[in-house]
Design a protein around this motif. Structure first.
Motif, PDB file in Angstrom:
ATOM      1  N   GLU A 162      86.997  51.367  70.749  1.00  0.00           N
ATOM      2  CA  GLU A 162      87.262  50.111  71.464  1.00  0.00           C
ATOM      3  C   GLU A 162      86.183  49.922  72.533  1.00  0.00           C
ATOM      4  O   GLU A 162      86.437  50.077  73.722  1.00  0.00           O
ATOM      5  CB  GLU A 162      88.647  50.168  72.116  1.00  0.00           C
ATOM      6  CG  GLU A 162      89.081  48.901  72.792  1.00  0.00           C
ATOM      7  CD  GLU A 162      89.254  47.744  71.839  1.00  0.00           C
ATOM      8  OE1 GLU A 162      88.618  46.698  72.052  1.00  0.00           O
ATOM      9  OE2 GLU A 162      90.026  47.879  70.887  1.00  0.00           O
ATOM     10  N   PRO A 163      84.954  49.582  72.134  1.00  0.00           N
ATOM     11  CA  PRO A 163      83.858  49.522  73.100  1.00  0.00           C
ATOM     12  C   PRO A 163      83.801  48.227  73.914  1.00  0.00           C
ATOM     13  O   PRO A 163      83.083  48.148  74.893  1.00  0.00           O
ATOM     14  CB  PRO A 163      82.617  49.622  72.203  1.00  0.00           C
ATOM     15  CG  PRO A 163      83.047  48.956  70.928  1.00  0.00           C
ATOM     16  CD  PRO A 163      84.511  49.300  70.781  1.00  0.00           C
ATOM     17  N   GLY A 181      88.237  36.794  74.814  1.00  0.00           N
ATOM     18  CA  GLY A 181      89.495  36.413  74.180  1.00  0.00           C
ATOM     19  C   GLY A 181      90.692  37.274  74.522  1.00  0.00           C
ATOM     20  O   GLY A 181      91.707  37.240  73.821  1.00  0.00           O
ATOM     21  N   TYR A 182      90.612  38.040  75.620  1.00  0.00           N
ATOM     22  CA  TYR A 182      91.732  38.882  76.033  1.00  0.00           C
ATOM     23  C   TYR A 182      92.681  38.174  77.003  1.00  0.00           C
ATOM     24  O   TYR A 182      93.822  38.582  77.157  1.00  0.00           O
ATOM     25  CB  TYR A 182      91.225  40.165  76.696  1.00  0.00           C
ATOM     26  CG  TYR A 182      90.507  41.080  75.738  1.00  0.00           C
ATOM     27  CD1 TYR A 182      91.216  41.929  74.900  1.00  0.00           C
ATOM     28  CD2 TYR A 182      89.123  41.087  75.662  1.00  0.00           C
ATOM     29  CE1 TYR A 182      90.553  42.767  74.010  1.00  0.00           C
ATOM     30  CE2 TYR A 182      88.450  41.926  74.776  1.00  0.00           C
ATOM     31  CZ  TYR A 182      89.176  42.751  73.952  1.00  0.00           C
ATOM     32  OH  TYR A 182      88.528  43.572  73.072  1.00  0.00           O
ATOM     33  N   VAL A 183      92.171  37.148  77.667  1.00  0.00           N
ATOM     34  CA  VAL A 183      92.942  36.440  78.691  1.00  0.00           C
ATOM     35  C   VAL A 183      92.757  34.942  78.497  1.00  0.00           C
ATOM     36  O   VAL A 183      91.644  34.477  78.233  1.00  0.00           O
ATOM     37  CB  VAL A 183      92.457  36.841  80.114  1.00  0.00           C
ATOM     38  CG1 VAL A 183      93.156  36.028  81.185  1.00  0.00           C
ATOM     39  CG2 VAL A 183      92.665  38.324  80.356  1.00  0.00           C
ATOM     40  N   PRO A 215      97.351  37.592  72.735  1.00  0.00           N
ATOM     41  CA  PRO A 215      97.808  38.721  71.901  1.00  0.00           C
ATOM     42  C   PRO A 215      96.786  39.867  71.873  1.00  0.00           C
ATOM     43  O   PRO A 215      97.158  41.042  71.877  1.00  0.00           O
ATOM     44  CB  PRO A 215      97.995  38.086  70.515  1.00  0.00           C
ATOM     45  CG  PRO A 215      98.360  36.658  70.824  1.00  0.00           C
ATOM     46  CD  PRO A 215      97.516  36.300  72.029  1.00  0.00           C
ATOM     47  N   LYS A 216      95.510  39.530  71.871  1.00  0.00           N
ATOM     48  CA  LYS A 216      94.451  40.554  71.906  1.00  0.00           C
ATOM     49  C   LYS A 216      94.522  41.343  73.219  1.00  0.00           C
ATOM     50  O   LYS A 216      94.371  42.567  73.225  1.00  0.00           O
ATOM     51  CB  LYS A 216      93.096  39.844  71.767  1.00  0.00           C
ATOM     52  CG  LYS A 216      91.922  40.723  71.526  1.00  0.00           C
ATOM     53  CD  LYS A 216      90.662  39.855  71.278  1.00  0.00           C
ATOM     54  CE  LYS A 216      89.423  40.698  71.196  1.00  0.00           C
ATOM     55  NZ  LYS A 216      88.208  39.892  71.018  1.00  0.00           N
ATOM     56  N   GLY A 217      94.773  40.667  74.340  1.00  0.00           N
ATOM     57  CA  GLY A 217      94.932  41.323  75.629  1.00  0.00           C
ATOM     58  C   GLY A 217      96.191  42.168  75.684  1.00  0.00           C
ATOM     59  O   GLY A 217      96.199  43.270  76.254  1.00  0.00           O
ATOM     60  N   GLN A 218      97.263  41.655  75.067  1.00  0.00           N
ATOM     61  CA  GLN A 218      98.521  42.419  75.009  1.00  0.00           C
ATOM     62  C   GLN A 218      98.327  43.726  74.233  1.00  0.00           C
ATOM     63  O   GLN A 218      98.906  44.743  74.577  1.00  0.00           O
ATOM     64  CB  GLN A 218      99.639  41.583  74.349  1.00  0.00           C
ATOM     65  CG  GLN A 218     100.253  40.546  75.250  1.00  0.00           C
ATOM     66  CD  GLN A 218     101.138  41.149  76.335  1.00  0.00           C
ATOM     67  OE1 GLN A 218     101.380  42.349  76.410  1.00  0.00           O
ATOM     68  NE2 GLN A 218     101.613  40.289  77.222  1.00  0.00           N
ATOM     69  N   ALA A 219      97.485  43.685  73.192  1.00  0.00           N
ATOM     70  CA  ALA A 219      97.232  44.900  72.408  1.00  0.00           C
ATOM     71  C   ALA A 219      96.542  45.964  73.267  1.00  0.00           C
ATOM     72  O   ALA A 219      96.881  47.150  73.178  1.00  0.00           O
ATOM     73  CB  ALA A 219      96.382  44.560  71.176  1.00  0.00           C
TER      74      ALA A 219
END
Length: 173
Positions: free
Chosen positions: A54-55, A100-102, A120-124
């Motif tokens: 996860e870089p 795209g995390y927030v 959803p990407k941030g939630q992951a």
């Protein structure tokens, strides 16, 4: 130079002064530990993310996502939670929005205010940090020997120190 109980090198002048003032010794050790623990937490998160490939998210950003959680708040509110400095929050939030995390939206009531919440990407990512903490909790009592009571005492002492420092700023003590 002299090595203290934490393995840090201390100048002899400081060592001599702290022998006369044992509270100062413990205070300086606590300050060193607080700084070191935060850096070590970032290292643990970085290592976990690197192992899983996860870089894109750095440890500070991962903690930001973890602390936003299910909330919808402003960058200022996130800052007042005490985790970040203003420029640090703004920079990292900008990067997290771009990646795209927030999500962020201007407040309808106050156009100067921007509300943020996790995608959803941030939630992951938030879930990944939570899983890391859960793995640690599974063994922290057995391996480190820290019980609920010790964490309670530690948290109470750190809260009192935080309140002391806040009063120093607010009341210019």
């Amino acid at each position: 130079m002299r090595t203290d109980v934490l393995g840090a090198q201390r100048p002899l002048a400081v060592v001599g002064e702290t022998v006369r003032n044992p509270v100062k010794t413990r205070y300086l050790e606590a300050l060193t530990l607080i700084e070191r623990l935060h850096r070590r937490l970032l290292d643990v998160i970085k290592d976990d993310f690197e192992r899983s490939g996860e870089p894109e998210v750095n440890p500070v950003q991962a903690l930001l996502l973890f602390n936003i959680a299910d909330s919808e708040l402003t960058a200022g509110e996130l800052k007042t939670r005490g985790h970040y400095q203003g420029s640090n929050v703004s920079y990292n939030l900008k990067k997290l929005v771009e990646a795209g995390y927030v999500n962020h939206e201007r407040s309808s009531a106050d156009k100067r205010s921007v509300r943020i919440k996790l995608t959803p990407k941030g939630q992951a990512i938030r879930e990944r940090v939570d899983q890391l903490y859960n793995r640690q909790l599974a063994s922290v009592e057995q391996v480190v020997g820290l019980s609920v009571e010790e964490f309670d005492r530690l948290n109470k002492a750190l809260t009192r120190l935080e309140r002391f420092w806040t009063d120093q700023i607010l009341y210019r003590l």
